[in-house]
Write a protein that holds these residues in place. Structure first.
Motif, PDB file in Angstrom:
ATOM      1  N   ARG A  82      53.498  21.762  34.451  1.00  0.00           N
ATOM      2  CA  ARG A  82      53.767  22.229  33.231  1.00  0.00           C
ATOM      3  C   ARG A  82      53.792  23.636  33.183  1.00  0.00           C
ATOM      4  N   ASN A 228      58.249  18.779  30.049  1.00  0.00           N
ATOM      5  CA  ASN A 228      58.371  19.823  31.210  1.00  0.00           C
ATOM      6  C   ASN A 228      59.855  19.998  31.675  1.00  0.00           C
ATOM      7  N   THR A 239      55.918  25.299  24.217  1.00  0.00           N
ATOM      8  CA  THR A 239      55.452  24.630  24.980  1.00  0.00           C
ATOM      9  C   THR A 239      54.363  23.736  24.249  1.00  0.00           C
TER      10      THR A 239
END
Length: 239
Positions: A82, A228, A239
């Motif tokens: 990630r 991701n 995110t």
């Protein structure tokens, strides 16, 4: 009478004072420092530049092949851990002097001005200043990138495992199912009725799954989270 020890620094000062070309040497030093300052500022400006550059005309004979990576290699690591792979001007952390020195060295060796820098780093480093493992790249062309410098501390050894649920919807659902099943097993027998049965077990499991799934969905939508593969090179998504 004891002889006085020789002070080398004093001798150097005297030698410089007697040298008629001392002023020229100082002027050369000033010019060199000014040139270095110009190079430093130019590189810093290029790191902050928003201009799109897809390649640099490197001399391939001078490149270290071990430091050349295709975008698919970078994407794989970014998705597994990630991370984000974005233009350097989005980076909020500080580029260390060592990285700038390496850029200067590369430019001198290859006789070019390097542009189009990219950075691979955890998402938070594109929003805040932090120290986690950024890596600086420069584009070579045809989706290949040259690794210039890595700095900061290494990622947590469990990061790949912790980020596994965010790789895809299937992974996330599998995690929610697994946690729901474990929580259902922890529910004491006879809590809701005198006799336990498989039907009761699956009813409790479905209830736990629905509660956890609701929390995950709310958390995901409320904070604008995404998986991701969708964020690794996207400068817009949260995110």
């Amino acid at each position: 009478m004891l002889l006085r020890r020789t002070n080398i620094r004093e001798k150097l000062i005297l030698a410089k004072q007697k040298d008629k070309s001392a002023d020229k040497i100082l002027n050369d030093v000033y010019r060199l420092l000014a040139k270095e300052d110009d190079a430093q500022k130019r590189i810093e400006d290029n790191l902050k530049s928003m201009d799109a550059v897809i390649s640099n005309d490197f001399n391939f004979d001078l490149l270290e092949t071990a430091e050349i990576y295709h975008v698919r290699h970078i994407k794989k690591i970014a998705v597994d851990y990630r991370l984000r792979f974005l233009d350097s001007h989005y980076f909020k952390g500080e580029i260390p002097q060592e990285a700038i020195s390496k850029i200067k060295k590369l430019e001198k060796e290859h006789e070019l001005e390097i542009k189009g820098f990219k950075i691979l780093a955890p998402s938070k480093l594109f929003k805040l200043k932090d120290r986690d493992d950024p890596i600086l790249f420069a584009p070579i062309g045809n989706d290949y990138y040259y690794l210039i410098h890595k700095w900061g501390r290494d990622l947590h050894p469990l990061r790949k495992i912790l980020m596994w649920p965010f790789k895809s919807l299937v992974n996330l659902v599998a995690l929610v199912v697994g946690i729901s099943y474990v929580i259902t097993l922890l529910v004491p027998n006879g809590l809701f009725s005198k006799e336990s049965s498989s039907f009761q077990f699956w009813v409790i499991f479905f209830f736990m799954f629905k509660c956890l799934a609701s929390i995950v969905i709310f958390y995901g939508f409320a904070l604008g989270k995404n998986f991701n593969p969708a964020i690794w090179n996207c400068k817009y998504l949260k995110t």
